[in-house]
Design a protein around this motif. Structure first.
Motif, PDB file in Angstrom:
ATOM      1  N   ASP A 178       0.813  -1.228   0.000  1.00 41.25           N
ATOM      2  CA  ASP A 178       0.000   0.000   0.000  1.00 41.25           C
ATOM      3  C   ASP A 178       0.842   1.273   0.000  1.00 41.25           C
ATOM      4  OD1 ASP A 178      -2.375   1.366  -0.132  1.00 41.25           O
ATOM      5  OD2 ASP A 178      -2.927   1.075   1.965  1.00 41.25           O
ATOM      6  N   GLN A 230      -1.125   4.406   0.499  1.00 41.44           N
ATOM      7  CA  GLN A 230      -2.138   4.348   1.567  1.00 41.44           C
ATOM      8  C   GLN A 230      -3.564   4.380   1.012  1.00 41.44           C
ATOM      9  OE1 GLN A 230      -1.304   4.060   5.220  1.00 41.44           O
ATOM     10  NE2 GLN A 230       0.277   3.183   3.910  1.00 41.44           N
ATOM     11  N   VAL A 275      -5.919   1.604   2.733  1.00 44.56           N
ATOM     12  CA  VAL A 275      -6.335   2.054   4.066  1.00 44.56           C
ATOM     13  C   VAL A 275      -7.521   2.999   3.948  1.00 44.56           C
ATOM     14  CG1 VAL A 275      -5.655   3.429   6.072  1.00 44.56           C
ATOM     15  CG2 VAL A 275      -4.052   1.761   5.107  1.00 44.56           C
TER      16      VAL A 275
END
Length: 199
Positions: free
Chosen positions: A142, A145, A148
């Motif tokens: 990731d 991000q 997330v």
């Protein structure tokens, strides 16, 4: 279907074959597809660098970069994703016509969209490179991000989470990016291009 009328295709004085002869190598599009975080851009740029070192005309079309300019008017709905890939396919075709080896790094999640691009090219000009990586490994990496944020609901229509990714059924090349190093992936791709007399 084009909305324009009264247009006629103008044949070029210098052909694709002419450019390939002058360059001393073939041209094609290496169409990298896979989940976010699978390593598409990393491998595409590594291939591009190696092509450059070998004196081969090359260029990288990267998904995020294209959305900063040519496709900045597009979002991530199914319709916009399809139009995004259609435009990139047409740009990639121009590069191939120019005698260039162009690498494209796009999730391009829908099989039908990739197939629509494929038909723009002649045999061995469209090389689908499936950068295969398990979702949990992509989430672990990731780098931006994004997973997330998608898991938190901050990003909608995110491929692999709430929007599907349709795996290629018959890619020319499959790269298991969770098992191979970048260098090994580049070597595998180069071997394929050499076998097809592209480089």
């Amino acid at each position: 279907m084009s909305k324009a009328t009264n247009i006629t295709w103008h044949a070029a004085a210098v052909t694709k074959s002419d450019r390939r002869v002058q360059n001393g190598h073939g041209s094609c599009v290496l169409w990298f597809t896979g989940l976010s975080g699978s390593g598409k851009s990393t491998i595409a740029n590594a291939v591009s660098s190696e092509l450059y070192r070998n004196g081969i005309n090359e260029y990288v079309l990267d998904g995020d970069n294209i959305r900063h300019g040519l496709n900045r008017d597009l979002g991530f709905s199914d319709h916009d994703r399809t139009e995004n890939i259609r435009r990139i396919g047409e740009v990639a075709k121009l590069f191939v016509d120019s005698g260039t080896v162009v690498t494209t790094a796009f999730i391009s999640p829908f099989r039908s969209d990739r197939d629509q691009v494929r038909v723009l090219f002649e045999k061995y000009e469209f090389i689908e490179v499936y950068v295969k990586c398990p979702l949990d490994e992509c989430e672990r990496r990731d780098p931006k991000q994004l997973y997330v944020k998608a898991r938190r609901g901050e990003i909608k229509d995110f491929t692999g989470i709430d929007s599907p990714y349709e795996e290629p059924e018959h890619p020319e090349i499959t790269i298991r990016s969770d098992l191979l190093t970048v260098e090994e992936a580049v070597e595998h791709i180069f071997q394929y291009m050499q076998e097809k007399n592209i480089i």
